[in-house]
Design a protein around this motif. Structure first.
Motif, mmCIF file in Angstrom:
data_model
loop_
_atom_site.group_PDB
_atom_site.id
_atom_site.type_symbol
_atom_site.label_atom_id
_atom_site.label_comp_id
_atom_site.label_asym_id
_atom_site.label_seq_id
_atom_site.Cartn_x
_atom_site.Cartn_y
_atom_site.Cartn_z
ATOM 1 N N LEU A 1 1.655 6.211 -10.046
ATOM 2 C CA LEU A 1 2.463 4.996 -10.184
ATOM 3 C C LEU A 1 1.587 3.811 -10.572
ATOM 4 C CD1 LEU A 1 5.270 3.612 -9.822
ATOM 5 C CD2 LEU A 1 4.568 3.115 -7.469
ATOM 6 N N ILE A 2 0.306 3.868 -10.222
ATOM 7 C CA ILE A 2 -0.587 2.748 -10.520
ATOM 8 C C ILE A 2 -0.744 2.532 -12.027
ATOM 9 C CG2 ILE A 2 -2.819 3.938 -10.623
ATOM 10 C CD1 ILE A 2 -3.892 1.730 -8.748
ATOM 11 N N ASP A 3 -0.386 3.528 -12.831
ATOM 12 C CA ASP A 3 -0.457 3.403 -14.284
ATOM 13 C C ASP A 3 0.773 2.723 -14.873
ATOM 14 O OD1 ASP A 3 -2.936 4.727 -14.401
ATOM 15 O OD2 ASP A 3 -1.925 6.680 -14.300
ATOM 16 N N ASP A 4 1.805 2.535 -14.046
ATOM 17 C CA ASP A 4 3.032 1.872 -14.489
ATOM 18 C C ASP A 4 2.814 0.359 -14.455
ATOM 19 O OD1 ASP A 4 5.590 0.656 -14.635
ATOM 20 O OD2 ASP A 4 6.536 2.442 -13.814
ATOM 21 N N ARG A 5 3.116 -0.326 -15.522
ATOM 22 C CA ARG A 5 2.881 -1.766 -15.581
ATOM 23 C C ARG A 5 3.706 -2.527 -14.546
ATOM 24 N NH1 ARG A 5 5.286 -4.184 -21.116
ATOM 25 N NH2 ARG A 5 4.771 -6.084 -19.971
ATOM 26 N N PHE B 1 4.294 -1.477 -11.444
ATOM 27 C CA PHE B 1 4.071 -0.969 -10.090
ATOM 28 C C PHE B 1 3.862 -2.073 -9.050
ATOM 29 C CE2 PHE B 1 -0.512 -1.509 -10.629
ATOM 30 C CZ PHE B 1 -0.991 -1.602 -9.332
ATOM 31 N N PRO B 2 3.255 -3.248 -9.364
ATOM 32 C CA PRO B 2 3.124 -4.272 -8.308
ATOM 33 C C PRO B 2 4.482 -4.735 -7.765
ATOM 34 C CG PRO B 2 1.623 -4.744 -10.107
ATOM 35 C CD PRO B 2 2.554 -3.664 -10.589
ATOM 36 N N LEU B 3 5.467 -4.944 -8.670
ATOM 37 C CA LEU B 3 6.791 -5.376 -8.212
ATOM 38 C C LEU B 3 7.441 -4.292 -7.363
ATOM 39 C CD1 LEU B 3 9.042 -7.472 -8.237
ATOM 40 C CD2 LEU B 3 9.908 -6.422 -10.332
ATOM 41 N N LYS B 4 7.272 -3.042 -7.750
ATOM 42 C CA LYS B 4 7.844 -1.945 -6.962
ATOM 43 C C LYS B 4 7.264 -1.932 -5.556
ATOM 44 C CE LYS B 4 9.159 2.924 -7.424
ATOM 45 N NZ LYS B 4 10.573 2.684 -7.700
ATOM 46 N N LEU B 5 5.959 -2.171 -5.447
ATOM 47 C CA LEU B 5 5.328 -2.199 -4.129
ATOM 48 C C LEU B 5 5.761 -3.415 -3.323
ATOM 49 C CD1 LEU B 5 1.671 -0.975 -4.806
ATOM 50 C CD2 LEU B 5 3.655 0.342 -4.068
ATOM 51 N N LEU B 6 5.969 -4.541 -3.997
ATOM 52 C CA LEU B 6 6.413 -5.759 -3.312
ATOM 53 C C LEU B 6 7.771 -5.568 -2.646
ATOM 54 C CD1 LEU B 6 5.389 -8.433 -5.960
ATOM 55 C CD2 LEU B 6 4.492 -8.299 -3.637
ATOM 56 N N LEU B 7 8.591 -4.686 -3.209
ATOM 57 C CA LEU B 7 9.973 -4.535 -2.749
ATOM 58 C C LEU B 7 10.242 -3.150 -2.185
ATOM 59 C CD1 LEU B 7 11.772 -6.368 -5.699
ATOM 60 C CD2 LEU B 7 11.262 -7.276 -3.425
ATOM 61 N N LEU C 1 0.836 -1.202 0.000
ATOM 62 C CA LEU C 1 0.000 0.000 0.000
ATOM 63 C C LEU C 1 0.874 1.257 0.000
ATOM 64 C CD1 LEU C 1 -2.677 -1.087 2.650
ATOM 65 C CD2 LEU C 1 -2.805 -1.287 0.157
ATOM 66 N N GLY C 2 2.002 1.179 -0.664
ATOM 67 C CA GLY C 2 2.958 2.278 -0.653
ATOM 68 C C GLY C 2 2.596 3.455 -1.523
ATOM 69 N N ILE C 3 1.493 3.371 -2.255
ATOM 70 C CA ILE C 3 0.999 4.495 -3.041
ATOM 71 C C ILE C 3 0.045 5.312 -2.166
ATOM 72 C CG2 ILE C 3 -0.375 5.163 -5.056
ATOM 73 C CD1 ILE C 3 0.543 2.627 -6.432
ATOM 74 N N GLU C 4 0.103 6.640 -2.282
ATOM 75 C CA GLU C 4 -0.832 7.448 -1.494
ATOM 76 C C GLU C 4 -2.254 7.140 -1.961
ATOM 77 O OE1 GLU C 4 -2.784 10.149 -2.365
ATOM 78 O OE2 GLU C 4 -2.204 10.453 -4.444
ATOM 79 N N THR C 5 -3.151 6.956 -0.986
ATOM 80 C CA THR C 5 -4.472 6.392 -1.292
ATOM 81 C C THR C 5 -5.614 7.328 -0.920
ATOM 82 O OG1 THR C 5 -4.474 5.272 0.844
ATOM 83 C CG2 THR C 5 -3.680 4.018 -1.050
ATOM 84 N N SER C 6 -5.410 8.630 -1.122
ATOM 85 C CA SER C 6 -6.485 9.572 -0.804
ATOM 86 C C SER C 6 -7.664 9.432 -1.766
ATOM 87 C CB SER C 6 -5.951 11.006 -0.831
ATOM 88 O OG SER C 6 -5.331 11.290 -2.069
ATOM 89 N N GLU D 1 16.368 -7.443 -3.035
ATOM 90 C CA GLU D 1 16.594 -6.422 -2.010
ATOM 91 C C GLU D 1 15.403 -5.479 -1.892
ATOM 92 O OE1 GLU D 1 20.025 -3.144 -0.781
ATOM 93 O OE2 GLU D 1 20.067 -4.121 -2.753
ATOM 94 N N VAL D 2 15.027 -5.193 -0.661
ATOM 95 C CA VAL D 2 13.965 -4.231 -0.388
ATOM 96 C C VAL D 2 14.560 -2.822 -0.415
ATOM 97 C CG1 VAL D 2 12.347 -3.398 1.379
ATOM 98 C CG2 VAL D 2 12.590 -5.849 0.945
ATOM 99 N N LYS D 3 13.837 -1.889 -1.014
ATOM 100 C CA LYS D 3 14.225 -0.485 -1.043
ATOM 101 C C LYS D 3 13.362 0.290 -0.058
ATOM 102 C CE LYS D 3 17.062 -1.238 -4.497
ATOM 103 N NZ LYS D 3 18.524 -1.195 -4.312
ATOM 104 N N TYR D 4 13.943 1.332 0.535
ATOM 105 C CA TYR D 4 13.248 2.078 1.581
ATOM 106 C C TYR D 4 13.032 3.527 1.155
ATOM 107 C CZ TYR D 4 14.612 -2.068 4.172
ATOM 108 O OH TYR D 4 14.779 -3.366 4.566
ATOM 109 N N TYR D 5 11.847 4.052 1.473
ATOM 110 C CA TYR D 5 11.452 5.373 0.998
ATOM 111 C C TYR D 5 10.870 6.206 2.140
ATOM 112 C CZ TYR D 5 11.893 3.089 -3.532
ATOM 113 O OH TYR D 5 12.372 2.393 -4.620
ATOM 114 N N SER D 6 11.103 7.505 2.073
ATOM 115 C CA SER D 6 10.603 8.425 3.100
ATOM 116 C C SER D 6 9.147 8.798 2.878
ATOM 117 C CB SER D 6 11.451 9.706 3.125
ATOM 118 O OG SER D 6 12.786 9.421 3.434
ATOM 119 N N GLU D 7 8.717 8.807 1.620
ATOM 120 C CA GLU D 7 7.359 9.208 1.285
ATOM 121 C C GLU D 7 6.672 8.118 0.477
ATOM 122 O OE1 GLU D 7 6.070 11.995 2.371
ATOM 123 O OE2 GLU D 7 7.928 12.858 3.200
#
Length: 208
Positions: free
Chosen positions: A111-115, A117-123, A36-41, A99-105
């Protein structure tokens, strides 16, 4: 590649006896922001991500590893306040653990339009988890062994047990661990951990 997996003393002995480590599903991890790393407003995006998380949790399992065993916080969280154990595992294919990547925001909603994006969220995880230095192996649940409602990855040629580290608050002994090991794992190095003298690290106890 060598990676580390923490366990409490009870399930640690049981898993060693059964030559395995536990896999998790994404709906049972300790971070509520998993996948759920995408902002979900936006309600549509929020609903879409929740559906995706449910689908992924039904189909895929995850093995969580760390690149280090020296961080006392991980021992506290995942090895019952240093009373459990940490196992060192050798993975034959370094590409098997990502490897997992870490983000401040959180990521922007587009990003949901990027094909991909699921892998990016997984990691990806929040930056405050960075101390874990996490690597992940993600597989179809059918590739794990199932016992009741739990999933396990057996030790095998692709994932070998190479060392066992006893926590610095543990009452486990080397002989207890040796009795729990199957014949295939006899001879695996067993060491005791202790708190370092000059830093906030967990290190090998040289006198045990």
């Amino acid at each position: 590649m060598k990676f580390y997996h923490y366990m409490d003393e009870v399930f640690g002995l049981k898993n060693l006896s059964n030559r395995r480590v536990k896999a998790s599903t994404f709906d049972n991890l300790n971070d509520p922001f998993e996948l759920l790393g995408i902002e979900t407003s936006t309600p549509y995006i929020r609903a879409s991500l929740n559906r995706m998380k449910l689908d992924v949790s039904r189909k895929f399992g995850i093995l969580c590893f760390s690149k280090i065993w020296s961080n006392p916080v991980q021992w506290a969280h995942y090895a019952n306040n240093h009373k459990g154990i940490c196992v060192e595992l050798e993975l034959s294919n370094k590409e098997d653990a990502q490897e997992v990547k870490y983000y401040s925001e959180r990521f922007k909603s587009n990003l949901i339009d990027d094909r991909n994006f699921p892998l990016k969220l997984l990691l990806s995880k929040f930056k405050h988890w960075e101390y874990e230095k996490e690597y992940r192996t993600i597989r179809d649940l059918n590739n794990f062994e199932k016992e009741n409602d739990l999933y396990f990855q057996p030790f095998n040629e692709d994932m070998k047990l190479s060392k066992i580290i006893i926590g610095c608050q543990s009452k486990l002994t080397r002989s207890e661990l040796e009795k729990s090991l199957c014949i295939q794992d006899r001879g695996v190095e067993i060491i005791y951990a202790r708190a370092a003298f000059k830093s906030f690290k967990i290190v090998k106890h040289q006198n045990k």
